[in-house]
Scaffold this motif. Structure first.
Motif, PDB file in Angstrom:
ATOM      1  N   GLN A 170       5.674   5.178 -13.999  1.00 44.87           N
ATOM      2  CA  GLN A 170       7.116   5.432 -14.432  1.00 44.87           C
ATOM      3  C   GLN A 170       8.010   5.876 -13.276  1.00 44.87           C
ATOM      4  OE1 GLN A 170       8.225   5.085 -17.378  1.00 44.87           O
ATOM      5  NE2 GLN A 170       6.334   5.119 -18.886  1.00 44.87           N
ATOM      6  N   ARG A 171       7.426   6.567 -12.298  1.00 43.60           N
ATOM      7  CA  ARG A 171       8.146   6.902 -11.172  1.00 43.60           C
ATOM      8  C   ARG A 171       8.557   5.859 -10.282  1.00 43.60           C
ATOM      9  NH1 ARG A 171       4.590   9.460  -8.533  1.00 43.60           N
ATOM     10  NH2 ARG A 171       4.146  10.869  -9.997  1.00 43.60           N
ATOM     11  N   LEU A 172       7.734   4.987 -10.249  1.00 45.87           N
ATOM     12  CA  LEU A 172       8.284   3.949  -9.536  1.00 45.87           C
ATOM     13  C   LEU A 172       9.115   2.940 -10.010  1.00 45.87           C
ATOM     14  CD1 LEU A 172       7.636   1.584  -7.128  1.00 45.87           C
ATOM     15  CD2 LEU A 172       5.866   0.573  -8.542  1.00 45.87           C
ATOM     16  N   LYS A 173       9.244   2.780 -11.142  1.00 45.93           N
ATOM     17  CA  LYS A 173      10.345   2.288 -12.134  1.00 45.93           C
ATOM     18  C   LYS A 173      11.483   2.831 -11.892  1.00 45.93           C
ATOM     19  CE  LYS A 173      10.492  -0.226 -16.655  1.00 45.93           C
ATOM     20  NZ  LYS A 173       9.913  -0.533 -17.726  1.00 45.93           N
ATOM     21  N   GLN A 174      11.720   4.234 -12.078  1.00 43.33           N
ATOM     22  CA  GLN A 174      12.763   4.828 -11.682  1.00 43.33           C
ATOM     23  C   GLN A 174      13.432   4.818 -10.012  1.00 43.33           C
ATOM     24  OE1 GLN A 174      11.641   9.201 -12.627  1.00 43.33           O
ATOM     25  NE2 GLN A 174      11.258   8.395 -14.868  1.00 43.33           N
ATOM     26  N   MET A 175      12.483   4.633  -9.381  1.00 44.76           N
ATOM     27  CA  MET A 175      12.831   4.594  -7.806  1.00 44.76           C
ATOM     28  C   MET A 175      13.565   3.022  -7.583  1.00 44.76           C
ATOM     29  SD  MET A 175       9.506   6.125  -5.944  1.00 44.76           S
ATOM     30  CE  MET A 175       9.145   7.720  -5.783  1.00 44.76           C
ATOM     31  N   LEU A 176      12.830   2.113  -8.472  1.00 40.81           N
ATOM     32  CA  LEU A 176      13.399   0.755  -8.435  1.00 40.81           C
ATOM     33  C   LEU A 176      14.643   0.523  -9.110  1.00 40.81           C
ATOM     34  CD1 LEU A 176      10.139  -1.116  -8.164  1.00 40.81           C
ATOM     35  CD2 LEU A 176      11.583  -0.307  -6.300  1.00 40.81           C
ATOM     36  N   ALA A 177      15.151   1.343 -10.058  1.00 37.46           N
ATOM     37  CA  ALA A 177      16.153   1.205 -11.024  1.00 37.46           C
ATOM     38  C   ALA A 177      17.460   0.883 -10.320  1.00 37.46           C
ATOM     39  CB  ALA A 177      16.347   2.382 -11.942  1.00 37.46           C
ATOM     40  N   GLY A 215      -2.925  -3.763  -6.940  1.00 37.88           N
ATOM     41  CA  GLY A 215      -4.194  -3.685  -5.762  1.00 37.88           C
ATOM     42  C   GLY A 215      -5.230  -3.026  -6.253  1.00 37.88           C
ATOM     43  N   ASN A 216      -6.342  -2.863  -5.630  1.00 40.62           N
ATOM     44  CA  ASN A 216      -7.620  -2.086  -6.079  1.00 40.62           C
ATOM     45  C   ASN A 216      -7.308  -0.815  -6.700  1.00 40.62           C
ATOM     46  OD1 ASN A 216      -7.402  -2.197  -2.973  1.00 40.62           O
ATOM     47  ND2 ASN A 216      -8.548  -0.387  -3.293  1.00 40.62           N
ATOM     48  N   HIS A 217      -6.286  -0.084  -6.019  1.00 43.71           N
ATOM     49  CA  HIS A 217      -5.986   1.353  -6.454  1.00 43.71           C
ATOM     50  C   HIS A 217      -5.238   1.491  -7.777  1.00 43.71           C
ATOM     51  CE1 HIS A 217      -7.413   4.249  -3.197  1.00 43.71           C
ATOM     52  NE2 HIS A 217      -7.464   2.968  -2.633  1.00 43.71           N
ATOM     53  N   ASP A 218      -4.752   0.415  -8.403  1.00 40.43           N
ATOM     54  CA  ASP A 218      -4.020   0.137  -9.528  1.00 40.43           C
ATOM     55  C   ASP A 218      -4.886   0.273 -10.788  1.00 40.43           C
ATOM     56  OD1 ASP A 218      -1.094   0.189  -8.476  1.00 40.43           O
ATOM     57  OD2 ASP A 218      -1.685  -1.639  -7.266  1.00 40.43           O
ATOM     58  N   ASN A 219      -4.269  -0.001 -11.691  1.00 39.37           N
ATOM     59  CA  ASN A 219      -4.830  -0.221 -13.197  1.00 39.37           C
ATOM     60  C   ASN A 219      -4.076  -1.087 -13.815  1.00 39.37           C
ATOM     61  OD1 ASN A 219      -5.233   0.380 -16.090  1.00 39.37           O
ATOM     62  ND2 ASN A 219      -7.104   1.515 -15.389  1.00 39.37           N
ATOM     63  N   ARG A 220      -4.557  -2.392 -14.022  1.00 40.57           N
ATOM     64  CA  ARG A 220      -3.642  -3.264 -14.961  1.00 40.57           C
ATOM     65  C   ARG A 220      -3.346  -2.853 -16.130  1.00 40.57           C
ATOM     66  NH1 ARG A 220      -7.467  -7.503 -15.238  1.00 40.57           N
ATOM     67  NH2 ARG A 220      -6.995  -8.532 -13.205  1.00 40.57           N
ATOM     68  N   GLU A 221      -4.160  -2.425 -16.892  1.00 44.56           N
ATOM     69  CA  GLU A 221      -3.695  -2.137 -18.322  1.00 44.56           C
ATOM     70  C   GLU A 221      -2.536  -1.016 -18.257  1.00 44.56           C
ATOM     71  OE1 GLU A 221      -5.596  -0.557 -22.469  1.00 44.56           O
ATOM     72  OE2 GLU A 221      -6.922  -0.916 -20.687  1.00 44.56           O
ATOM     73  N   VAL A 222      -2.785  -0.122 -17.377  1.00 47.32           N
ATOM     74  CA  VAL A 222      -1.786   1.033 -17.362  1.00 47.32           C
ATOM     75  C   VAL A 222      -0.492   0.542 -16.650  1.00 47.32           C
ATOM     76  CG1 VAL A 222      -1.151   3.399 -16.453  1.00 47.32           C
ATOM     77  CG2 VAL A 222      -3.584   2.649 -17.269  1.00 47.32           C
ATOM     78  N   PHE A 223      -0.622  -0.225 -15.790  1.00 48.13           N
ATOM     79  CA  PHE A 223       0.555  -0.855 -15.104  1.00 48.13           C
ATOM     80  C   PHE A 223       1.353  -1.770 -16.056  1.00 48.13           C
ATOM     81  CE2 PHE A 223       2.471  -4.788 -12.938  1.00 48.13           C
ATOM     82  CZ  PHE A 223       3.489  -4.080 -12.308  1.00 48.13           C
ATOM     83  N   LEU A 224       0.587  -2.491 -16.944  1.00 49.63           N
ATOM     84  CA  LEU A 224       1.320  -3.467 -17.885  1.00 49.63           C
ATOM     85  C   LEU A 224       1.892  -2.394 -18.980  1.00 49.63           C
ATOM     86  CD1 LEU A 224      -0.742  -6.480 -17.991  1.00 49.63           C
ATOM     87  CD2 LEU A 224       1.265  -6.359 -16.876  1.00 49.63           C
ATOM     88  N   SER A 225       1.659  -1.484 -19.107  1.00 48.77           N
ATOM     89  CA  SER A 225       2.065  -0.461 -20.356  1.00 48.77           C
ATOM     90  C   SER A 225       3.752  -0.228 -19.913  1.00 48.77           C
ATOM     91  CB  SER A 225       1.276   0.529 -20.594  1.00 48.77           C
ATOM     92  OG  SER A 225       1.230   1.682 -19.561  1.00 48.77           O
ATOM     93  N   VAL A 226       3.572  -0.114 -18.653  1.00 41.37           N
ATOM     94  CA  VAL A 226       5.226   0.276 -17.914  1.00 41.37           C
ATOM     95  C   VAL A 226       5.815  -0.876 -17.653  1.00 41.37           C
ATOM     96  CG1 VAL A 226       6.472   1.775 -16.311  1.00 41.37           C
ATOM     97  CG2 VAL A 226       4.285   2.588 -17.233  1.00 41.37           C
ATOM     98  N   PHE A 227       5.231  -1.883 -17.030  1.00 38.56           N
ATOM     99  CA  PHE A 227       5.872  -3.164 -16.592  1.00 38.56           C
ATOM    100  C   PHE A 227       5.476  -4.248 -17.523  1.00 38.56           C
ATOM    101  CE2 PHE A 227       6.358  -0.598 -12.856  1.00 38.56           C
ATOM    102  CZ  PHE A 227       7.342  -0.478 -12.623  1.00 38.56           C
ATOM    103  N   PRO A 228       5.584  -4.535 -18.728  1.00 36.73           N
ATOM    104  CA  PRO A 228       4.978  -5.521 -19.432  1.00 36.73           C
ATOM    105  C   PRO A 228       5.518  -6.921 -19.234  1.00 36.73           C
ATOM    106  CG  PRO A 228       6.677  -4.222 -20.863  1.00 36.73           C
ATOM    107  CD  PRO A 228       6.539  -3.558 -19.563  1.00 36.73           C
ATOM    108  N   ASP A 250       0.933  -1.104   0.104  1.00 33.75           N
ATOM    109  CA  ASP A 250       0.055  -0.091   0.053  1.00 33.75           C
ATOM    110  C   ASP A 250       0.951   1.190  -0.112  1.00 33.75           C
ATOM    111  OD1 ASP A 250      -2.993  -1.165   0.446  1.00 33.75           O
ATOM    112  OD2 ASP A 250      -1.650  -2.164   1.482  1.00 33.75           O
ATOM    113  N   ILE A 251       1.609   1.439  -1.096  1.00 34.25           N
ATOM    114  CA  ILE A 251       2.638   2.469  -1.030  1.00 34.25           C
ATOM    115  C   ILE A 251       1.823   3.711  -1.591  1.00 34.25           C
ATOM    116  CG2 ILE A 251       4.553   1.119  -1.182  1.00 34.25           C
ATOM    117  CD1 ILE A 251       4.832   1.501  -4.314  1.00 34.25           C
ATOM    118  N   HIS A 252       0.740   3.485  -2.557  1.00 28.93           N
ATOM    119  CA  HIS A 252       0.043   4.762  -2.967  1.00 28.93           C
ATOM    120  C   HIS A 252       0.544   5.951  -3.652  1.00 28.93           C
ATOM    121  CE1 HIS A 252      -3.960   3.194  -1.439  1.00 28.93           C
ATOM    122  NE2 HIS A 252      -3.351   2.395  -0.865  1.00 28.93           N
ATOM    123  N   LEU A 253       1.757   5.674  -4.632  1.00 24.22           N
ATOM    124  CA  LEU A 253       2.319   6.819  -5.037  1.00 24.22           C
ATOM    125  C   LEU A 253       1.196   7.604  -5.701  1.00 24.22           C
ATOM    126  CD1 LEU A 253       5.500   5.056  -6.768  1.00 24.22           C
ATOM    127  CD2 LEU A 253       5.161   5.903  -4.365  1.00 24.22           C
TER     128      LEU A 253
END
Length: 274
Positions: free
Chosen positions: A60-67, A78-91, A8-11
C-alpha cells in the motif's frame, strides 16, 4: 531508449532498518535522484523484493509512493514478496495464470516482466506454466525483447547465493535459447551485487540495490555477506543496436570532481589535476 532499473528495495514499516539503513527513505532517495537526473527516462522497472516481509502495508505504501510518478513504473516480485498479498494491492499485475507477469511496450521493443517467486523459499522458480507463457510471448513478439526478473538465472560462484538462485534454470535457459536472437538483454536483482554475464549468448546484468549491499565473499559457503557499499540503481541506454548499463551509486556521499577534459590536447603534466 532510457530505462531506470531499481531492485531490492525491501520496504519495511517506517523506522525499521536493514543493515542500519531505512529502506523507505532509501527508495524515495533513489527515485528522487533517478528521476531528477534522468527526467527523460522512458520507464522505471523495479525487479523484486518490493517488501521485506511481504506485508500488505508495504505494498500500500509503495502504491502511494508511486502515485505521483509521471514515468511508467513496472513491477516484478522477488523472494521476500508474497504474490497473493501483492496482487491484493496490485491486481492489474496478474497474468492469465495468476502470476505477476506482463508484456510492456517500450520505445525500443518490448519488455517482459517475469515472476520467479515461490512459496517458503528464498530461491527462484520458473515452472512449466511460466516457461510456456514466456515461450509463447517470445514466439509472438518480433523483438527486440528485454527480460526483467528477480532471481539470477545462472550461478554467480558464491555458494550460499547459488543455493537460492533460479532453481528451474535449465528449463528457463532452454526457452530463452530458442529465441536468443530476439532477446537483447536480461535484467535481474536478488544478489545485491553488481553483476554482468551471459546466458545462451544473451547478456545479463544486475545493480546492487537501493538499500543494503552485498559483498562477493567467495570464501564463505554458508552465510550471505553484507557490506556498507553505497546504495545504487541502474540506468539502461539503448540505441537500436547496443545496450549500455550504468550502475549509479546514488548513496555515495563523497566529492564529485570535474577534473579533466576529454580532449587529448588539453592533457598537460603541468596543468592536469591528478
Amino acid at each position: 531508449m532510457k530505462l531506470l532499473q531499481l531492485t531490492d528495495i525491501h520496504l519495511t514499516e517506517p523506522g525499521q532498518t536493514i543493515g542500519g539503513r531505512e529502506p523507505n527513505e532509501n527508495f524515495l532517495k533513489a527515485m528522487t535522484h533517478a528521476l531528477s537526473h534522468h527526467p527523460d527516462a522512458d520507464a522505471v522497472v523495479i525487479t523484486g523484493d518490493l517488501s521485506d516481509w511481504g506485508d500488505e502495508h508495504d505494498y500500500q505504501r509503495l502504491k502511494q509512493m508511486l502515485a505521483g510518478v509521471d514515468v511508467p513504473v513496472h513491477l516484478c516480485i522477488g523472494n521476500h514478496d508474497n504474490r497473493e498479498v501483492f496482487l491484493s494491492v496490485f491486481p492489474e499485475n496478474a497474468d492469465e495464470n495468476g502470476f505477476v507477469q506482463a508484456v510492456v511496450d517500450l520505445p525500443d521493443g518490448t519488455g517482459l516482466l517475469l515472476d520467479t517467486w515461490g512459496p517458503d523459499s528464498h530461491a527462484g522458480f520458473y515452472c512449466e506454466t511460466r516457461q510456456s507463457w514466456l515461450n509463447q510471448k517470445l514466439a509472438e513478439l518480433p523483438g527486440p525483447v528485454y527480460l526483467f526478473m528477480h532471481h539470477n538465472p545462472v550461478p554467480i560462484g558464491i555458494a550460499p547465493m547459488d543455493r537460492i538462485m533460479l532453481q528451474d534454470s535449465e528449463g528457463f535457459a532452454r526457452v530463452v535459447a530458442r529465441h536468443n536472437s530476439k532477446i537483447r538483454h536480461i535484467f535481474h536483482g536478488h544478489c545485491h551485487l553488481p553483476l554482468s554475464g551471459s546466458l545462451e549468448g544473451i547478456p545479463f546484468s544486475a545493480p546492487r540495490g537501493t538499500n543494503h549491499a552485498g559483498w562477493p565473499d567467495f570464501g564463505h559457503d554458508s552465510k550471505l555477506s553484507g557490506s556498507d557499499l553505497p546504495e545504487s540503481y541502474a540506468v539502461i541506454l539503448t540505441n537500436g543496436n547496443s545496450v549500455m548499463v550504468h550502475m549509479v551509486e546514488y548513496g555515495y556521499q563523497g566529492e564529485i570532481r570535474r577534473e579533466a577534459s576529454p580532449n587529448y590536447a588539453d592533457w598537460d603534466r603541468l596543468t592536469m589535476v591528478r
